[in-house]
Design a protein around this motif. Sequence first.
Motif, short mmCIF file in Angstrom:
data_model
loop_
_atom_site.label_atom_id
_atom_site.label_comp_id
_atom_site.label_asym_id
_atom_site.label_seq_id
_atom_site.Cartn_x
_atom_site.Cartn_y
_atom_site.Cartn_z
N VAL A 18 0.83 -1.21 0.00
CA VAL A 18 0.00 0.00 0.00
C VAL A 18 0.86 1.25 0.00
O VAL A 18 2.05 1.21 0.33
N GLY A 19 0.24 2.38 -0.37
CA GLY A 19 0.93 3.66 -0.35
C GLY A 19 0.04 4.76 -0.89
O GLY A 19 -1.07 4.50 -1.36
N GLY A 20 0.52 5.99 -0.86
CA GLY A 20 -0.24 7.13 -1.34
C GLY A 20 -0.04 7.37 -2.82
O GLY A 20 0.48 6.52 -3.56
N ILE A 21 -0.45 8.57 -3.30
CA ILE A 21 -0.38 8.90 -4.72
C ILE A 21 1.04 8.76 -5.25
O ILE A 21 1.27 8.16 -6.31
N ASN A 47 2.12 5.02 -5.46
CA ASN A 47 1.40 4.32 -6.52
C ASN A 47 1.88 4.74 -7.91
O ASN A 47 1.99 3.90 -8.81
N ASP A 48 2.16 6.01 -8.08
CA ASP A 48 2.57 6.52 -9.38
C ASP A 48 4.01 6.15 -9.70
O ASP A 48 4.40 6.03 -10.86
N THR A 49 4.83 5.94 -8.67
CA THR A 49 6.25 5.64 -8.85
C THR A 49 6.52 4.15 -9.01
O THR A 49 7.41 3.74 -9.76
N TYR A 50 5.74 3.31 -8.33
CA TYR A 50 5.98 1.86 -8.32
C TYR A 50 4.77 1.06 -8.81
O TYR A 50 4.32 0.13 -8.13
N PRO A 51 4.20 1.38 -9.97
CA PRO A 51 2.97 0.68 -10.40
C PRO A 51 3.16 -0.81 -10.60
O PRO A 51 2.26 -1.59 -10.28
N ALA A 52 4.31 -1.23 -11.11
CA ALA A 52 4.54 -2.66 -11.33
C ALA A 52 4.57 -3.42 -10.01
O ALA A 52 4.01 -4.51 -9.88
N ASP A 53 5.24 -2.84 -9.02
CA ASP A 53 5.30 -3.47 -7.69
C ASP A 53 3.90 -3.61 -7.10
O ASP A 53 3.56 -4.65 -6.52
N PHE A 54 3.10 -2.56 -7.24
CA PHE A 54 1.78 -2.56 -6.62
C PHE A 54 0.86 -3.60 -7.25
O PHE A 54 0.15 -4.32 -6.55
N ILE A 55 0.85 -3.71 -8.57
CA ILE A 55 -0.07 -4.67 -9.19
C ILE A 55 0.45 -6.10 -9.02
O ILE A 55 -0.32 -7.01 -8.70
N TYR A 56 1.74 -6.31 -9.18
CA TYR A 56 2.27 -7.67 -9.08
C TYR A 56 2.14 -8.23 -7.68
O TYR A 56 1.59 -9.32 -7.48
N GLU A 57 2.64 -7.50 -6.70
CA GLU A 57 2.64 -8.03 -5.34
C GLU A 57 1.23 -8.27 -4.82
O GLU A 57 0.96 -9.29 -4.17
N ASN A 58 0.32 -7.36 -5.09
CA ASN A 58 -1.04 -7.53 -4.58
C ASN A 58 -1.78 -8.66 -5.30
O ASN A 58 -2.53 -9.41 -4.66
N LEU A 59 -1.58 -8.81 -6.60
CA LEU A 59 -2.18 -9.94 -7.30
C LEU A 59 -1.66 -11.26 -6.76
O LEU A 59 -2.44 -12.21 -6.55
N MET A 60 -0.37 -11.36 -6.54
CA MET A 60 0.22 -12.61 -6.06
C MET A 60 -0.25 -12.94 -4.64
O MET A 60 -0.58 -14.09 -4.33
N ILE A 61 -0.30 -11.93 -3.78
CA ILE A 61 -0.76 -12.16 -2.41
C ILE A 61 -2.18 -12.70 -2.41
O ILE A 61 -2.49 -13.70 -1.76
N GLU A 62 -3.06 -12.03 -3.14
CA GLU A 62 -4.47 -12.44 -3.17
C GLU A 62 -4.64 -13.83 -3.77
O GLU A 62 -5.35 -14.69 -3.20
N ALA A 63 -4.03 -14.06 -4.91
CA ALA A 63 -4.19 -15.35 -5.58
C ALA A 63 -3.66 -16.49 -4.70
O ALA A 63 -4.32 -17.53 -4.56
N ASN A 64 -2.50 -16.30 -4.11
CA ASN A 64 -1.92 -17.36 -3.30
C ASN A 64 -2.72 -17.63 -2.03
O ASN A 64 -3.03 -18.79 -1.71
N VAL A 65 -3.06 -16.57 -1.29
CA VAL A 65 -3.76 -16.78 -0.02
C VAL A 65 -5.16 -17.35 -0.25
O VAL A 65 -5.57 -18.30 0.42
#
Length: 317
Positions: free
Chosen positions: A62-65, A68-86
């Motif tokens: 998570v993070g602010g504007i 999110n704007d600086t690390y878009p790849a990190d935000f989508i990849y890590e959150n997708l992987m966390i949700e899918a795996n758990v």
Amino acid sequence: MKYYLAGHRGMVGGAILRQLRGRGAEVITRTHAELDLTDQAAVRDFMRAERPDCVILAAARVGGIHANDTYPADFIYENLMIEANVIHQAFDAGVTRLLQLGSSCIYPREAAQPMAEHALLTGPLERTNEPYAIAKIAGIKLCESYNRQHGADYRSVMPTNLYGPGDNFHPENSHVLPALMRRFHEAVQDGRDSVTIWGTGAPRREFLHVDDMARASLFVLDLDPATYRAHTDPMQSHINVGFGQDVTIAELAAMIAEVTGFDGEIAFDTSKPDGTMRKLMDNSRLSDMGWNASIGLKEGIADTYRWFLEHAGEVRR
């Protein structure tokens, strides 16, 4: 009942952990060093070994504007992987009850206000946090899909902007309320007579204290299946959690300045983006079930600042 709480060291997870321990519940936790939730095999082995009865997914990148704007790849990849795996590995281990926490950024940038659950996927998202929002939408749809196909009882709650003890006060990567709190605090400490804020100050935001969010999460989790189904749609089963009122960023800044003792000028850098102009949640679904927030914004800001002062050496840098 044995709970697995993912993300117990975060602000929301920590508040939920306090609530569960107050009930005397058996809670399993793991730090990131002990269990990387983006590692499918590690999550699979953990779920099979521990066999929790219920999973609460409060872990996320998570993070602010700015973040999110600086690390878009990190935000989508890590959150997708966390949700899918758990979510998948919980199902594979026989977990029938699960609660995942999302975000109000799932709604379209121009969604009618206040934003109701049925607004999901009805328009374009806010550009600055679109990758994160898409990952959170995927989490909702994962839960709904396992419910439809396998008869699971996986639920999603979508909080508005959260704040409170345990927040991230990083000067660039935090959300607006803790970022402003740290900025005003440091201005007072340094004797500065001006603080500059990104944007025009006109956007309106809703804020919910994290202890209210923890109580709402367990309220939704504890609902019997018939009540939950009666108040939700199988194709849009998530539930908004908000305070019910919003303020402008300028009004928020004035409140924080007062609490921190800053009496100088508050300036606005209009060259920086405002983001979505208004984000207010429609909380009628949850209210109809019998839950409403109880901690007012001024009270909550004062509580958060007390925590900040008490933990000044520990806040995330």
